[in-house]
Scaffold this motif. Sequence first.
Motif, PDB file in Angstrom:
ATOM      1  N   ALA A  18       0.831  -1.203   0.000  1.00 54.51           N
ATOM      2  CA  ALA A  18       0.000   0.000   0.000  1.00 54.51           C
ATOM      3  C   ALA A  18       0.866   1.254   0.000  1.00 54.51           C
ATOM      4  CB  ALA A  18      -0.941   0.001   1.204  1.00 54.51           C
ATOM      5  N   PHE A  19       1.959   1.244   0.778  1.00 53.20           N
ATOM      6  CA  PHE A  19       2.835   2.417   0.812  1.00 53.20           C
ATOM      7  C   PHE A  19       3.498   2.633  -0.543  1.00 53.20           C
ATOM      8  CE2 PHE A  19       6.726   4.801   1.814  1.00 53.20           C
ATOM      9  CZ  PHE A  19       6.139   5.921   2.400  1.00 53.20           C
ATOM     10  N   ALA A  20       3.924   1.550  -1.195  1.00 49.41           N
ATOM     11  CA  ALA A  20       4.530   1.678  -2.525  1.00 49.41           C
ATOM     12  C   ALA A  20       3.527   2.268  -3.513  1.00 49.41           C
ATOM     13  CB  ALA A  20       5.022   0.311  -3.011  1.00 49.41           C
ATOM     14  N   ARG A  21       2.288   1.790  -3.475  1.00 53.23           N
ATOM     15  CA  ARG A  21       1.243   2.343  -4.345  1.00 53.23           C
ATOM     16  C   ARG A  21       0.943   3.793  -3.987  1.00 53.23           C
ATOM     17  NH1 ARG A  21      -3.027  -2.700  -4.183  1.00 53.23           N
ATOM     18  NH2 ARG A  21      -1.652  -4.208  -5.172  1.00 53.23           N
ATOM     19  N   PHE A  22       0.944   4.096  -2.686  1.00 55.68           N
ATOM     20  CA  PHE A  22       0.696   5.462  -2.227  1.00 55.68           C
ATOM     21  C   PHE A  22       1.766   6.402  -2.773  1.00 55.68           C
ATOM     22  CE2 PHE A  22       1.303   8.894   0.847  1.00 55.68           C
ATOM     23  CZ  PHE A  22       0.019   9.389   0.965  1.00 55.68           C
ATOM     24  N   VAL A  23       3.019   5.967  -2.710  1.00 55.95           N
ATOM     25  CA  VAL A  23       4.116   6.793  -3.210  1.00 55.95           C
ATOM     26  C   VAL A  23       3.980   7.001  -4.713  1.00 55.95           C
ATOM     27  CG1 VAL A  23       6.623   6.859  -3.578  1.00 55.95           C
ATOM     28  CG2 VAL A  23       5.706   6.237  -1.347  1.00 55.95           C
ATOM     29  N   LEU A  24       3.630   5.940  -5.442  1.00 51.40           N
ATOM     30  CA  LEU A  24       3.489   6.081  -6.895  1.00 51.40           C
ATOM     31  C   LEU A  24       2.312   6.987  -7.261  1.00 51.40           C
ATOM     32  CD1 LEU A  24       4.217   2.450  -8.148  1.00 51.40           C
ATOM     33  CD2 LEU A  24       5.611   4.501  -8.494  1.00 51.40           C
ATOM     34  N   CYS A  25       1.145   6.710  -6.693  1.00 53.01           N
ATOM     35  CA  CYS A  25      -0.041   7.506  -7.031  1.00 53.01           C
ATOM     36  C   CYS A  25       0.033   8.906  -6.424  1.00 53.01           C
ATOM     37  CB  CYS A  25      -1.314   6.803  -6.546  1.00 53.01           C
ATOM     38  SG  CYS A  25      -1.693   5.267  -7.382  1.00 53.01           S
ATOM     39  N   GLY A  26       0.160   8.964  -5.114  1.00 57.40           N
ATOM     40  CA  GLY A  26       0.189  10.254  -4.430  1.00 57.40           C
ATOM     41  C   GLY A  26       1.433  11.054  -4.755  1.00 57.40           C
ATOM     42  N   GLY A  27       2.561  10.366  -4.846  1.00 56.56           N
ATOM     43  CA  GLY A  27       3.808  11.053  -5.191  1.00 56.56           C
ATOM     44  C   GLY A  27       3.782  11.604  -6.608  1.00 56.56           C
ATOM     45  N   GLY A  28       3.223  10.836  -7.522  1.00 57.39           N
ATOM     46  CA  GLY A  28       3.099  11.308  -8.901  1.00 57.39           C
ATOM     47  C   GLY A  28       2.203  12.534  -9.001  1.00 57.39           C
ATOM     48  N   VAL A  29       1.067  12.480  -8.315  1.00 60.15           N
ATOM     49  CA  VAL A  29       0.160  13.630  -8.294  1.00 60.15           C
ATOM     50  C   VAL A  29       0.835  14.801  -7.586  1.00 60.15           C
ATOM     51  CG1 VAL A  29      -2.026  14.508  -7.364  1.00 60.15           C
ATOM     52  CG2 VAL A  29      -1.960  12.275  -8.469  1.00 60.15           C
ATOM     53  N   GLY A  30       1.539  14.528  -6.492  1.00 60.23           N
ATOM     54  CA  GLY A  30       2.231  15.582  -5.750  1.00 60.23           C
ATOM     55  C   GLY A  30       3.330  16.242  -6.558  1.00 60.23           C
ATOM     56  N   LEU A  31       4.082  15.447  -7.306  1.00 64.44           N
ATOM     57  CA  LEU A  31       5.152  15.997  -8.139  1.00 64.44           C
ATOM     58  C   LEU A  31       4.569  16.887  -9.239  1.00 64.44           C
ATOM     59  CD1 LEU A  31       8.203  15.997  -8.536  1.00 64.44           C
ATOM     60  CD2 LEU A  31       7.941  14.020 -10.023  1.00 64.44           C
ATOM     61  N   ALA A  32       3.529  16.404  -9.889  1.00 60.48           N
ATOM     62  CA  ALA A  32       2.862  17.221 -10.911  1.00 60.48           C
ATOM     63  C   ALA A  32       2.285  18.492 -10.285  1.00 60.48           C
ATOM     64  CB  ALA A  32       1.762  16.409 -11.588  1.00 60.48           C
ATOM     65  N   SER A  33       1.763  18.367  -9.076  1.00 62.08           N
ATOM     66  CA  SER A  33       1.192  19.520  -8.380  1.00 62.08           C
ATOM     67  C   SER A  33       2.245  20.572  -8.080  1.00 62.08           C
ATOM     68  CB  SER A  33       0.534  19.079  -7.073  1.00 62.08           C
ATOM     69  OG  SER A  33      -0.552  18.241  -7.342  1.00 62.08           O
ATOM     70  N   SER A  34       3.439  20.126  -7.729  1.00 62.70           N
ATOM     71  CA  SER A  34       4.486  21.099  -7.397  1.00 62.70           C
ATOM     72  C   SER A  34       4.808  21.977  -8.604  1.00 62.70           C
ATOM     73  CB  SER A  34       5.738  20.394  -6.882  1.00 62.70           C
ATOM     74  OG  SER A  34       6.429  19.743  -7.921  1.00 62.70           O
ATOM     75  N   PHE A  35       4.814  21.379  -9.779  1.00 68.95           N
ATOM     76  CA  PHE A  35       5.056  22.170 -10.984  1.00 68.95           C
ATOM     77  C   PHE A  35       3.844  23.056 -11.300  1.00 68.95           C
ATOM     78  CE2 PHE A  35       8.083  18.661 -11.527  1.00 68.95           C
ATOM     79  CZ  PHE A  35       9.246  19.410 -11.640  1.00 68.95           C
ATOM     80  N   GLY A  36       2.654  22.522 -11.026  1.00 66.86           N
ATOM     81  CA  GLY A  36       1.441  23.317 -11.227  1.00 66.86           C
ATOM     82  C   GLY A  36       1.394  24.529 -10.319  1.00 66.86           C
ATOM     83  N   VAL A  37       1.780  24.342  -9.059  1.00 70.13           N
ATOM     84  CA  VAL A  37       1.814  25.457  -8.110  1.00 70.13           C
ATOM     85  C   VAL A  37       2.813  26.505  -8.584  1.00 70.13           C
ATOM     86  CG1 VAL A  37       2.466  26.157  -5.770  1.00 70.13           C
ATOM     87  CG2 VAL A  37       1.027  24.158  -6.103  1.00 70.13           C
ATOM     88  N   GLY A  38       3.995  26.046  -8.983  1.00 70.56           N
ATOM     89  CA  GLY A  38       5.023  26.977  -9.456  1.00 70.56           C
ATOM     90  C   GLY A  38       4.566  27.778 -10.663  1.00 70.56           C
ATOM     91  N   ALA A  39       3.933  27.110 -11.614  1.00 73.33           N
ATOM     92  CA  ALA A  39       3.452  27.807 -12.815  1.00 73.33           C
ATOM     93  C   ALA A  39       2.318  28.761 -12.489  1.00 73.33           C
ATOM     94  CB  ALA A  39       2.999  26.775 -13.856  1.00 73.33           C
ATOM     95  N   LEU A  40       1.367  28.311 -11.693  1.00 75.72           N
ATOM     96  CA  LEU A  40       0.214  29.142 -11.353  1.00 75.72           C
ATOM     97  C   LEU A  40       0.616  30.327 -10.483  1.00 75.72           C
ATOM     98  CD1 LEU A  40      -2.805  29.176 -11.934  1.00 75.72           C
ATOM     99  CD2 LEU A  40      -3.159  27.759  -9.914  1.00 75.72           C
ATOM    100  N   ALA A  41       1.642  30.136  -9.645  1.00 75.56           N
ATOM    101  CA  ALA A  41       2.094  31.201  -8.742  1.00 75.56           C
ATOM    102  C   ALA A  41       2.725  32.371  -9.497  1.00 75.56           C
ATOM    103  CB  ALA A  41       3.075  30.645  -7.717  1.00 75.56           C
TER     104      ALA A  41
END
Length: 175
Positions: A18-41
């Motif tokens: 579950a943690f491995a899946r969490f890192v892949l799913c949540g981490g992938g969304v989180g990584l994309a979000s970090s770039f989204g925040v930077g661009a939107l900011a």
Amino acid sequence: MEKVQSGQRATQPGAIAAFARFVLCGGGVGLASSFGVGALASWIPWVLANALIAVLSTLLATELHARFTFGAGGRASRRQHAQSAGSAVAAYAVTCVAVLTLRQLVAAPDPMLEQVVYLSASALAGVARFAVLRLYVFARTRSQAAGTLRAACTLPATVARPSAHARPAELCRAA
């Protein structure tokens, strides 16, 4: 012998899977979000950009966690979205405090340093979110677990019911 019913939920994966899946799913969304925040900011205040991206990424991540990470067997319910949003608010606060603290310490932080601070805070908050989601939001309730046990261990009508103190494993052997 266990019966598998078509309406039965998928089994919940172990903590490591579950943690491995969490890192892949949540981490992938989180990584994309970090770039989204930077661009939107670059167009709106950073705190507002982080809030908008946090809402969108939480909706997406909750669906991914319901379907893949925690083996809930389908779409996330409204209750699960609401509970996940609560943990996301806490994660949002952690990332805001981290980046705003950086901006207090460094007058004009390099965007790369800001990303490192943001992702580090997100990772710390992510570990806490994993625990909350696994142990509370997507955890099986006692009534669901009891229903699964009853479905797997139905007793024939001719067998006398065991005592009230019998353990679940003994109920299955009695069948």
